[in-house]
Design an enzyme around this catalytic site. Sequence first.
Site, PDB file in Angstrom:
ATOM      1  CB  ILE A 174     -20.221  37.655   7.383  1.00  0.00           C
ATOM      2  CG1 ILE A 174     -18.847  38.088   7.978  1.00  0.00           C
ATOM      3  CG2 ILE A 174     -20.637  37.211   8.667  1.00  0.00           C
ATOM      4  CD1 ILE A 174     -18.620  39.402   8.655  1.00  0.00           C
ATOM      5  NE  ARG A 208      -0.347  45.856  15.710  1.00  0.00           N
ATOM      6  CZ  ARG A 208       0.615  46.442  16.190  1.00  0.00           C
ATOM      7  NH1 ARG A 208       1.591  47.108  15.595  1.00  0.00           N
ATOM      8  NH2 ARG A 208       0.301  46.661  17.556  1.00  0.00           N
ATOM      9  N   PRO A 263     -19.534  42.551  19.516  1.00  0.00           N
ATOM     10  CG  PRO A 263     -18.488  44.196  21.044  1.00  0.00           C
ATOM     11  CD  PRO A 263     -18.301  43.527  19.621  1.00  0.00           C
ATOM     12  CD  GLU A 317     -21.402  37.257  15.140  1.00  0.00           C
ATOM     13  OE1 GLU A 317     -21.361  35.999  14.793  1.00  0.00           O
ATOM     14  OE2 GLU A 317     -20.622  37.785  14.688  1.00  0.00           O
ATOM     15  CG  LEU A 347     -40.029  18.778  32.611  1.00  0.00           C
ATOM     16  CD1 LEU A 347     -39.924  20.419  32.853  1.00  0.00           C
ATOM     17  CD2 LEU A 347     -40.363  18.208  33.764  1.00  0.00           C
ATOM     18  N   GLY A 349     -40.966  13.670  28.263  1.00  0.00           N
ATOM     19  CA  GLY A 349     -40.826  12.457  28.159  1.00  0.00           C
ATOM     20  C   GLY A 349     -40.476  11.915  26.705  1.00  0.00           C
TER      21      GLY A 349
END
Length: 430
Positions: free
Chosen positions: A170, A228, A289, A291, A386, A388
Amino acid sequence: MAARLLRGSLRFLGGHCAARPLPALRCSHSGGEERLETPSAKNLTDIGIRRIFSSEHDIFRKSIRKFFQEEVIPHHSEWEKAGEVSREVWEKAGKQGLLGVNIAEHLGGIGGDLYYAAVVWEEQAYSNCSGPGFSVHSGIVMSYITNYGSEEQIKHFIPQMTAGKCIGAIAMTELGAGSDLQGIKTNAKKDGSDWILNGSKVFISNGWLSDVVIVVAVTNHEAPSPARGISLFLVENGMKGFIKGRKLHKMGLKAQDTAELFFEDVRLPASALLGEENKGFYYIMKELPQERLLIADMAVSASEFMFEETRNYVKQRKAFGKTVAHLQTVQHKLAELKTHICVTRAFVDNCLQLHEAKRLDSATACMAKYWASELQNSVAYDCVQLHGGWGYMWEYPIAKAYVDARVQPIYGGTNEIMKELIAREIVFDK
């Protein structure tokens, strides 16, 4: 439909559910001890019970997980270098029933509900393989065609799309129009019964491999408002004047083909118009909504994956004579992450239930997309920390998950726009 799902899933699993051992999983579900747990984390979603899934969904999930393990994960590094996945994996996905799972059986789907679709995109997130653009193809493009297409359009495209032989994209975004869809410049002008399409699009997922693209274009410059005067068109690969530009080199999502598309006097027949003329903006608002919910569910699923990777890492990584997991600061960070993820999972599951019941409103979908994608980026940052220095190395899954996460607050409408839409619902009366 249920019997077909069961037969297909068992066939892929080699004839019985236990044909091949899967990772040990232990989180809670309703319906009995033999239910397949959803995430790969050991006890990640023991927030109670994920009640949205049935045992049939779980059997389906098992087959989808096996598909990603066998057909996607082994090839993903190669696809990252190529900047696209193979067309072969699309056709394999079609044969397995991954594409358009909620499409009717006579059109090639399996007639499943929204939760079957959620299983597919969640399992892709758990695989940490962002290359195949199945969610765009099935959750967005096919939804537009089935909801607004003519009988002829549906019969022409959908069976080929569920089979993975026709890849969908799309095209909304332009160089000067991202979240502001009313600012698009691509236009289509009537020429007899035909349309002449001109313009360009950018950042189009599945754009390079696409066989059909839904193109958003201005069709009435005299409309009272830009919204529109927008229409949608189905543009097929090979049409004269339809040019695919370069594949874009992105920070993340490296195996997902993303392209520029150009339209130079593309002659479209009247049958290429998707839905009614000048109703395109209305259709987009109706579809957004779903998506945004898709993005939210994949975001929290990716967060679950990153947490599990990090939990396992800190339990075996040693520093100062003991594992990192024994450090109080690390324990507290893990506690924070798990809490945030579990709360978000509960909210997103509620949104899935609302959408299945056709009750998910735009503002709630915006909240889910905004919150879950922000969480995903926060979790990614903390999980790399975390790890590193190793978290900065590409061969570690957390590094790829980190760069893939960054686009989530951007596409589907930026999170800044999400806040605007949420605030509008709060402040202004309808």
